[in-house]
Design an enzyme around this catalytic site. Structure first.
Site, mmCIF file in Angstrom:
data_model
loop_
_atom_site.group_PDB
_atom_site.id
_atom_site.type_symbol
_atom_site.label_atom_id
_atom_site.label_comp_id
_atom_site.label_asym_id
_atom_site.label_seq_id
_atom_site.Cartn_x
_atom_site.Cartn_y
_atom_site.Cartn_z
ATOM 1 N N SER A 324 0.807 -1.217 0.000
ATOM 2 C CA SER A 324 0.000 0.000 0.000
ATOM 3 C C SER A 324 0.844 1.272 0.000
ATOM 4 C CB SER A 324 -0.943 0.014 1.207
ATOM 5 O OG SER A 324 -0.215 -0.165 2.408
ATOM 6 N N ASP A 567 -2.694 6.146 11.781
ATOM 7 C CA ASP A 567 -1.880 5.653 10.671
ATOM 8 C C ASP A 567 -0.599 6.480 10.611
ATOM 9 O OD1 ASP A 567 -0.710 4.828 8.335
ATOM 10 O OD2 ASP A 567 -2.464 5.144 7.063
ATOM 11 N N HIS A 570 1.539 5.248 6.363
ATOM 12 C CA HIS A 570 1.250 5.854 5.065
ATOM 13 C C HIS A 570 1.438 7.366 5.140
ATOM 14 C CE1 HIS A 570 -1.032 1.982 5.068
ATOM 15 N NE2 HIS A 570 -0.510 1.924 3.853
#
Length: 602
Positions: A324, A567, A570
């Site tokens: 990702s 998060d 990312h």
């Protein structure tokens, strides 16, 4: 003795016939001198009359009578006239005859080619031969009042797959027709047309594009899709402008500096950004993190010009393969490229998708450029598997000896950017118990670094077997740093209070052991792979993660303890991955320049 008349008298003729014949002969003998004189006078008068008529009453058809240009003000040099006359003496005679018919019947067009100096002198439009430099007089046979001719149709075919590298700086005169197995990897000046309706990629399938980064280029916002005459020049200018300063520059040793001209695209302007990365739309209040740009110590990175990069990609496939974090990078680049096109309706996901999580592959089509920018999910680069043990229980394993299943779909791509790393830190991979598999053997226990080495070795062998370095470029993007504080991604790690990057290098984390393994594998490969070592530059950016701004609507559980669900792996977009793509852009400029020099100086 009988007379001659009697001697040669016909058997069935009468005597009166002989007398009549004699009278006729004597009549013509008397008339002959008068008739000859009359005919000669008539011929001279007729000839003079026609000559004066043609001379003083030229035809409106400029290709017609012989004398149409007698009183013309245009004249040729004696050398031109001499050359043309000597080249085709017989052609002028044929043209003269056809000109009379043209005068009598003006709408009749002669099918005979002409090569007359008078034709060339009077208002002709010379059809230009594609890729010609300076036509000789003998080659410029021109029919008057003709229109310019279009380039030959062979340059209008769409680009085929698996083309070879060529630089836009070379091959400036004549494009070579290429086959599917031998075609250049970057833009050439010959490709000066937009794709036709037949060439436009289908929304349901990625277009057949190829690997040749030397046949295109563009302005940052091309006025007409596919208009390359000026755009190739812009690409050449971009290469020439940056090649000298970038060729010896270490892109990954530098610092983050504030630049008010950033970000490269406005927050909220790109509707393809996944909710997980869309921090501003999710309510993040600070915005300075978007204005930081990466500045290497020994050079400056060029600002990514989406139009020029699209010309690099014209007719090509750029593919991201990995986890990702590579999806993060893929979405960043698609946004920058999408914002540079004139008509965004001609940019679409090939299968019509609007959300980019949960599927194994995605492909954005840039229709005016006949290119795709794709993403294939393969977090380990090798195959995830499932087996049934002796007790009949299903178990997940990781096949260290088999490359990911999607490899067949991207092995013909022109530029491939691989990555892996984050999934190797999860509990299952870290422990390595009854998880790693080679052949039919499932290791009861295997150290994660050894498993990582085996997986990368399998990947490297696949690259060497399936990627032709003359046709494709391969990049490997390194590990992207995480910044969980007080725990990990699943145990309360947080980064929501970070609004500035790390400024003291002593707070940076050590270089990951897995990336040391990667470097050793890359050094042992025969096929060149460019290592995008972004680990250190991302380690500074503890402020760039979505943290709690990873979604707009929290679940009831998340609302109770929002700080537990952050998060810090990312990156927000616009943000840090934009700089990864600027480095990719700089790398492509360097490689194109090197390739151009190699082809000019074999």
């Amino acid at each position: 003795m009988a007379s001659d008349a009697v001697k040669y008298k016909p058997i069935h003729s009468a005597t009166t016939t002989t007398a009549a014949a004699a009278e006729i002969r004597s009549f013509f003998s008397a008339v002959k001198p008068k008739k000859t004189s009359t005919f000669a006078y008539a011929f001279v008068i007729t000839f003079v009359s026609f000559t004066l008529f043609f001379a003083f009453s030229p035809s409106p058809n400029s290709s017609s009578p012989w004398f149409s240009n007698i009183f013309s003000s245009s004249s040729f040099s004696s050398s031109t006239t001499t050359t043309t006359t000597a080249a085709a003496p017989s052609s002028s005679k044929t043209a003269s005859v056809s000109s009379i018919f043209s005068y009598i019947i003006p709408n009749v067009t002669s099918t005979n080619p002409t090569n007359r100096s008078s034709d060339a002198a009077s208002n002709t439009t010379v059809p230009v031969s594609v890729n010609s430099t300076s036509p000789s007089p003998s080659s410029s046979s021109v029919v008057k009042n003709s229109t310019s001719q279009a380039p030959p149709p062979e340059n209008r075919t769409p680009v085929a797959k698996n083309s070879t590298f060529e630089s836009p700086v070379v091959n400036r005169t004549k494009p070579v027709a290429k086959t599917n197995t031998s075609q250049p990897l970057l833009p050439t000046k010959s490709s000066n047309h937009p794709p036709t309706a037949d060439e436009a990629p289908s929304p349901s399938k990625s277009p057949p594009v190829s690997a040749d980064l030397t046949s295109n280029s563009t302005s940052s916002a091309p006025s007409k899709p596919g208009e390359q005459t000026g755009s190739v020049s812009l690409l050449e200018q971009e290469i020439e402008k940056w090649s000298e300063s970038l060729k010896d520059c270490e892109f990954f040793d530098g610092e983050w500096i504030m630049d008010d001209s950033y970000p490269l695209y406005k927050p909220g302007s790109c509707n393809i950004i996944d909710e997980q990365f869309n921090c501003i739309s999710n309510g993040r209040p600070d915005k300075d993190f978007q204005k930081l740009k990466w500045k290497p110590k020994k050079c400056s990175l060029p600002r990514l010009n989406g139009g020029i990069m699209l010309e690099m990609l014209r007719g090509r496939r750029l593919v991201f393969v990995g986890d990702s974090l590579n999806r993060n990078m893929w979405e960043s680049l698609v946004c920058m490229l999408k914002g540079s096109v004139k008509d965004e309706s001609k940019v679409y996901e090939a299968s019509g998708r609007h959300h980019f999580r949960g599927e194994a592959e995605y492909s954005f089509v840039f229709q005016d450029y006949n290119c795709t920018v794709e993403f294939f999910v393969s977090p380990f680069l090798v195959q995830e598997n499932e087996i049934v043990d002796k007790k009949g229980t299903k178990k997940e394993t990781l096949r260290l000896d088999l490359v990911g299943k999607s490899s067949e779909q991207y092995k013909g791509a022109d530029i491939i950017v691989f990555n892996t790393g984050h999934w190797w830190t999860h509990e299952k991979t870290s422990k390595g118990e009854d998880y790693y598999q080679e052949g039919s053997n499932v290791y009861h226990e295997l150290a994660v670094l050894e498993a990582f080495r085996k997986a990368l070795t399998t990947w490297g062998r696949w690259v060497e077997k399936n990627v032709n370095p003359d046709k494709s470029l391969v990049f490997f993007r390194g590990y992207s740093a995480s910044h969980f504080s007080g725990g990990q991604w699943n145990s309360g790690g947080a980064c929501d209070s970070e609004t500035e990057p790390i400024k003291n290098e002593t707070y940076l984390t050590p270089y990951p052991d897995k990336m040391k393994v990667l470097e050793r594998v890359l050094k042992g490969m025969r096929t060149p792979v460019t290592y995008l070592n972004i680990t250190r530059l991302t380690d500074y950016r503890k402020d760039g993660h979505p943290s709690v701004y990873r979604k707009q609507s929290l679940s009831d559980k998340e609302k109770k303890t929002p700080l537990l669900y952050q998060d810090c792996s990312h990156w927000c977009l616009p943000g840090v991955p934009d700089s990864w793509n600027e480095i990719l852009y700089a790398e492509l400029l360097v490689k194109l320049n090197q390739l151009g020099q190699t082809r000019r100086n074999p």
